[in-house]
Design a protein around this motif. Structure first.
Motif, PDB file in Angstrom:
ATOM      1  N   TRP A 240     -10.363  -6.649   6.601  1.00 15.52           N
ATOM      2  CA  TRP A 240     -10.087  -6.395   8.013  1.00 15.52           C
ATOM      3  C   TRP A 240      -8.789  -7.047   8.482  1.00 15.52           C
ATOM      4  O   TRP A 240      -8.239  -6.664   9.514  1.00 15.52           O
ATOM      5  CB  TRP A 240     -11.253  -6.806   8.904  1.00 15.52           C
ATOM      6  CG  TRP A 240     -11.718  -8.236   8.809  1.00 15.52           C
ATOM      7  CD1 TRP A 240     -12.767  -8.710   8.089  1.00 15.52           C
ATOM      8  CD2 TRP A 240     -11.167  -9.365   9.499  1.00 15.52           C
ATOM      9  NE1 TRP A 240     -12.915 -10.067   8.267  1.00 15.52           N
ATOM     10  CE2 TRP A 240     -11.942 -10.496   9.126  1.00 15.52           C
ATOM     11  CE3 TRP A 240     -10.109  -9.545  10.389  1.00 15.52           C
ATOM     12  CZ2 TRP A 240     -11.681 -11.780   9.612  1.00 15.52           C
ATOM     13  CZ3 TRP A 240      -9.847 -10.821  10.868  1.00 15.52           C
ATOM     14  CH2 TRP A 240     -10.622 -11.913  10.479  1.00 15.52           C
ATOM     15  N   GLY A 241      -8.271  -7.997   7.683  1.00 15.36           N
ATOM     16  CA  GLY A 241      -7.009  -8.623   8.035  1.00 15.36           C
ATOM     17  C   GLY A 241      -5.792  -7.850   7.555  1.00 15.36           C
ATOM     18  O   GLY A 241      -4.656  -8.207   7.869  1.00 15.36           O
ATOM     19  N   ASN A 242      -6.025  -6.774   6.786  1.00 16.25           N
ATOM     20  CA  ASN A 242      -4.932  -5.960   6.250  1.00 16.25           C
ATOM     21  C   ASN A 242      -4.845  -4.668   7.054  1.00 16.25           C
ATOM     22  O   ASN A 242      -5.750  -3.832   7.014  1.00 16.25           O
ATOM     23  CB  ASN A 242      -5.198  -5.658   4.773  1.00 16.25           C
ATOM     24  CG  ASN A 242      -4.041  -4.926   4.104  1.00 16.25           C
ATOM     25  OD1 ASN A 242      -3.605  -3.883   4.569  1.00 16.25           O
ATOM     26  ND2 ASN A 242      -3.569  -5.483   2.997  1.00 16.25           N
ATOM     27  N   GLU A 243      -3.770  -4.514   7.780  1.00 15.79           N
ATOM     28  CA  GLU A 243      -3.621  -3.380   8.695  1.00 15.79           C
ATOM     29  C   GLU A 243      -3.651  -2.044   7.971  1.00 15.79           C
ATOM     30  O   GLU A 243      -4.272  -1.084   8.440  1.00 15.79           O
ATOM     31  CB  GLU A 243      -2.312  -3.513   9.486  1.00 15.79           C
ATOM     32  CG  GLU A 243      -2.169  -2.492  10.609  1.00 15.79           C
ATOM     33  CD  GLU A 243      -0.954  -2.752  11.474  1.00 15.79           C
ATOM     34  OE1 GLU A 243      -0.448  -1.779  12.057  1.00 15.79           O
ATOM     35  OE2 GLU A 243      -0.511  -3.915  11.560  1.00 15.79           O
ATOM     36  N   ASP A 244      -3.013  -1.962   6.798  1.00 19.08           N
ATOM     37  CA  ASP A 244      -2.981  -0.696   6.054  1.00 19.08           C
ATOM     38  C   ASP A 244      -4.372  -0.307   5.572  1.00 19.08           C
ATOM     39  O   ASP A 244      -4.775   0.858   5.664  1.00 19.08           O
ATOM     40  CB  ASP A 244      -2.027  -0.803   4.852  1.00 19.08           C
ATOM     41  CG  ASP A 244      -0.571  -0.934   5.280  1.00 19.08           C
ATOM     42  OD1 ASP A 244      -0.240  -0.457   6.395  1.00 19.08           O
ATOM     43  OD2 ASP A 244       0.228  -1.498   4.506  1.00 19.08           O
ATOM     44  N   ILE A 245      -5.107  -1.288   5.051  1.00 18.59           N
ATOM     45  CA  ILE A 245      -6.467  -1.015   4.585  1.00 18.59           C
ATOM     46  C   ILE A 245      -7.354  -0.579   5.748  1.00 18.59           C
ATOM     47  O   ILE A 245      -8.127   0.368   5.637  1.00 18.59           O
ATOM     48  CB  ILE A 245      -7.064  -2.256   3.888  1.00 18.59           C
ATOM     49  CG1 ILE A 245      -6.330  -2.536   2.576  1.00 18.59           C
ATOM     50  CG2 ILE A 245      -8.557  -2.068   3.624  1.00 18.59           C
ATOM     51  CD1 ILE A 245      -6.785  -3.796   1.864  1.00 18.59           C
ATOM     52  N   MET A 246      -7.214  -1.256   6.866  1.00 17.37           N
ATOM     53  CA  MET A 246      -8.058  -0.930   8.021  1.00 17.37           C
ATOM     54  C   MET A 246      -7.712   0.428   8.611  1.00 17.37           C
ATOM     55  O   MET A 246      -8.594   1.140   9.108  1.00 17.37           O
ATOM     56  CB  MET A 246      -7.964  -2.016   9.081  1.00 17.37           C
ATOM     57  CG  MET A 246      -8.808  -3.246   8.782  1.00 17.37           C
ATOM     58  SD  MET A 246     -10.509  -2.855   8.275  1.00 17.37           S
ATOM     59  CE  MET A 246     -11.110  -1.917   9.674  1.00 17.37           C
ATOM     60  N   ASP A 247      -6.461   0.822   8.564  1.00 18.84           N
ATOM     61  CA  ASP A 247      -6.098   2.151   9.041  1.00 18.84           C
ATOM     62  C   ASP A 247      -6.814   3.220   8.215  1.00 18.84           C
ATOM     63  O   ASP A 247      -7.295   4.224   8.752  1.00 18.84           O
ATOM     64  CB  ASP A 247      -4.582   2.363   8.960  1.00 18.84           C
ATOM     65  CG  ASP A 247      -3.829   1.631  10.064  1.00 18.84           C
ATOM     66  OD1 ASP A 247      -4.483   1.227  11.054  1.00 18.84           O
ATOM     67  OD2 ASP A 247      -2.603   1.454   9.939  1.00 18.84           O
ATOM     68  N   GLU A 248      -6.907   2.974   6.908  1.00 23.58           N
ATOM     69  CA  GLU A 248      -7.610   3.907   6.027  1.00 23.58           C
ATOM     70  C   GLU A 248      -9.101   3.921   6.349  1.00 23.58           C
ATOM     71  O   GLU A 248      -9.733   4.983   6.426  1.00 23.58           O
ATOM     72  CB  GLU A 248      -7.384   3.513   4.571  1.00 23.58           C
ATOM     73  CG  GLU A 248      -8.220   4.296   3.564  1.00 23.58           C
ATOM     74  CD  GLU A 248      -7.922   5.784   3.570  1.00 23.58           C
ATOM     75  OE1 GLU A 248      -8.817   6.559   3.187  1.00 23.58           O
ATOM     76  OE2 GLU A 248      -6.799   6.175   3.962  1.00 23.58           O
ATOM     77  N   PHE A 249      -9.675   2.738   6.554  1.00 24.43           N
ATOM     78  CA  PHE A 249     -11.089   2.660   6.885  1.00 24.43           C
ATOM     79  C   PHE A 249     -11.388   3.328   8.213  1.00 24.43           C
ATOM     80  O   PHE A 249     -12.368   4.068   8.356  1.00 24.43           O
ATOM     81  CB  PHE A 249     -11.553   1.196   6.924  1.00 24.43           C
ATOM     82  CG  PHE A 249     -12.175   0.734   5.648  1.00 24.43           C
ATOM     83  CD1 PHE A 249     -13.432   1.193   5.264  1.00 24.43           C
ATOM     84  CD2 PHE A 249     -11.515  -0.154   4.825  1.00 24.43           C
ATOM     85  CE1 PHE A 249     -14.005   0.778   4.084  1.00 24.43           C
ATOM     86  CE2 PHE A 249     -12.085  -0.574   3.635  1.00 24.43           C
ATOM     87  CZ  PHE A 249     -13.346  -0.107   3.265  1.00 24.43           C
ATOM     88  N   LYS A 250     -10.555   3.062   9.208  1.00 34.32           N
ATOM     89  CA  LYS A 250     -10.818   3.602  10.541  1.00 34.32           C
ATOM     90  C   LYS A 250     -10.783   5.125  10.562  1.00 34.32           C
ATOM     91  O   LYS A 250     -11.452   5.757  11.382  1.00 34.32           O
ATOM     92  CB  LYS A 250      -9.814   3.027  11.551  1.00 34.32           C
ATOM     93  CG  LYS A 250     -10.104   1.577  11.923  1.00 34.32           C
ATOM     94  CD  LYS A 250      -9.083   1.029  12.911  1.00 34.32           C
ATOM     95  CE  LYS A 250      -9.386  -0.414  13.266  1.00 34.32           C
ATOM     96  NZ  LYS A 250      -8.390  -0.990  14.198  1.00 34.32           N
ATOM     97  N   SER A 251     -10.040   5.716   9.635  1.00 36.78           N
ATOM     98  CA  SER A 251     -10.021   7.177   9.561  1.00 36.78           C
ATOM     99  C   SER A 251     -11.374   7.727   9.131  1.00 36.78           C
ATOM    100  O   SER A 251     -11.684   8.893   9.371  1.00 36.78           O
ATOM    101  CB  SER A 251      -8.933   7.630   8.580  1.00 36.78           C
ATOM    102  OG  SER A 251      -9.277   7.306   7.234  1.00 36.78           O
ATOM    103  N   GLN A 252     -12.191   6.881   8.489  1.00 37.02           N
ATOM    104  CA  GLN A 252     -13.523   7.296   8.039  1.00 37.02           C
ATOM    105  C   GLN A 252     -14.618   6.898   9.031  1.00 37.02           C
ATOM    106  O   GLN A 252     -15.771   7.311   8.880  1.00 37.02           O
ATOM    107  CB  GLN A 252     -13.841   6.668   6.687  1.00 37.02           C
ATOM    108  CG  GLN A 252     -12.820   6.945   5.595  1.00 37.02           C
ATOM    109  CD  GLN A 252     -13.120   6.149   4.339  1.00 37.02           C
ATOM    110  OE1 GLN A 252     -14.246   6.139   3.841  1.00 37.02           O
ATOM    111  NE2 GLN A 252     -12.122   5.465   3.803  1.00 37.02           N
TER     112      GLN A 252
END
Length: 294
Positions: A240-252
């Motif tokens: 959750w501290g990684n913006e790129d990873i969270m952007d991918e998660f939030k798309s799901q």
């Protein structure tokens, strides 16, 4: 003619129609069925229950201890460091929760036995086990993982979860039954990039839940599982501290945010309550709406 329980009953015993109609009116008043109505009035708390929660001095484990404690259970919290145990005990006591704390590394047999014995000595029995402890010493391509990594992850995340369950089951049986809840992960359904061995261990907990549930049902012990998504804990901060990873998660995600530990703790407490008395062998996903399937 529309079929109804009243029509069906009257065909066989017309004298029961009036009592059935009165009963239906009572149900309409309480807004539920008779059994659920009784539970909502008399069995809505966990007062008198004793709950062991492993790895419970922060994050999801602490939230589970709070949720169980606020419903009246005496919670036994643990982690590997005494300072963390002391801090968690002080917090829970400040919230008027009955709590006992002890150190425990669930990967060590002697520590698991000490945790159970401490609970028996301090609380007199065991009704609930929340197996939350997990490790992840590896981040990267799964083909780069070593035998030592696999041994560590499977030993703590899977084998220890079963072995501590094996320790508490006889004591739950003496109390007339109990509840076991394993904390898995959305990674058990949808493996996360760079978390291959960890994801496999969490899939194993889904299977362990299904295997144990029918075997322990005869002892009135229910076995269930929760699979959290990305929850805002220190353990998952790399996600959750990684913006790129969270952007991918939030798309799901249907709910476009990171989850909070309390949102998982509440589900765990529900599974340990009488409101969930007909649920066993199941996994509840707490993911914000990520599609989960095997």
């Amino acid at each position: 003619k529309i079929f109804s329980p009243v029509n069906f009953a009257s065909a066989y015993n017309p004298g029961h129609v009036k009592s059935l109609l009165l009963r239906r009116e009572n149900l309409r008043y309480i807004g539920t069925n008779p059994v659920a109505g009784q539970r909502s009035m008399s069995q809505s708390s966990l007062a008198g229950k004793v709950a062991i929660v492993t790895a419970s001095t922060e994050g999801i484990g602490l939230a589970a201890a709070q949720a169980l404690g606020k419903r009246g259970a005496h919670v036994v919290v643990s982690s590997r460091r005494q300072a963390n145990v002391d801090k968690a005990v002080a917090l829970l006591q400040s919230q008027s929760i009955q709590v006992t704390g002890t150190t425990c590394n669930v990967g060590k047999a002697e520590d698991r036995e000490k945790l159970v014995q401490t609970t028996l000595d301090q609380c007199g029995g065991i009704d609930i086990l929340v197996s939350n402890a997990a490790v992840n010493p590896f981040f990267g391509n799964i083909m780069d993982s070593t035998e030592e990594v696999w041994d560590k992850i499977l030993s703590v995340n899977v084998k220890s979860a079963f072995l501590i369950t094996k320790l508490v089951v006889p004591h739950m049986t003496k109390r007339g039954g109990g509840n076991v809840v394993f904390v898995s992960s959305v990674a058990g359904y949808q493996p996360m990039q760079a978390l291959g061995p960890y994801s496999v261990s969490k899939t194993a907990l889904l299977g362990l839940t299904r295997v144990l549930a029918p075997e322990l049902a005869h002892s009135n012990i229910r076995v269930n599982c929760v699979a959290p998504g990305v929850i805002k804990t220190r353990f998952s901060s790399a996600l959750w501290g990684n913006e790129d990873i969270m952007d991918e998660f939030k798309s799901q995600l249907s709910i476009k945010r990171v989850g909070e530990p309390e949102e998982v703790g509440g589900v765990i407490a529900f599974l340990c309550s009488e409101e969930a008395s007909y649920i066993t062998g199941e996994t509840i996903t707490v993911t914000g709406g990520i599609g989960c399937r095997l």
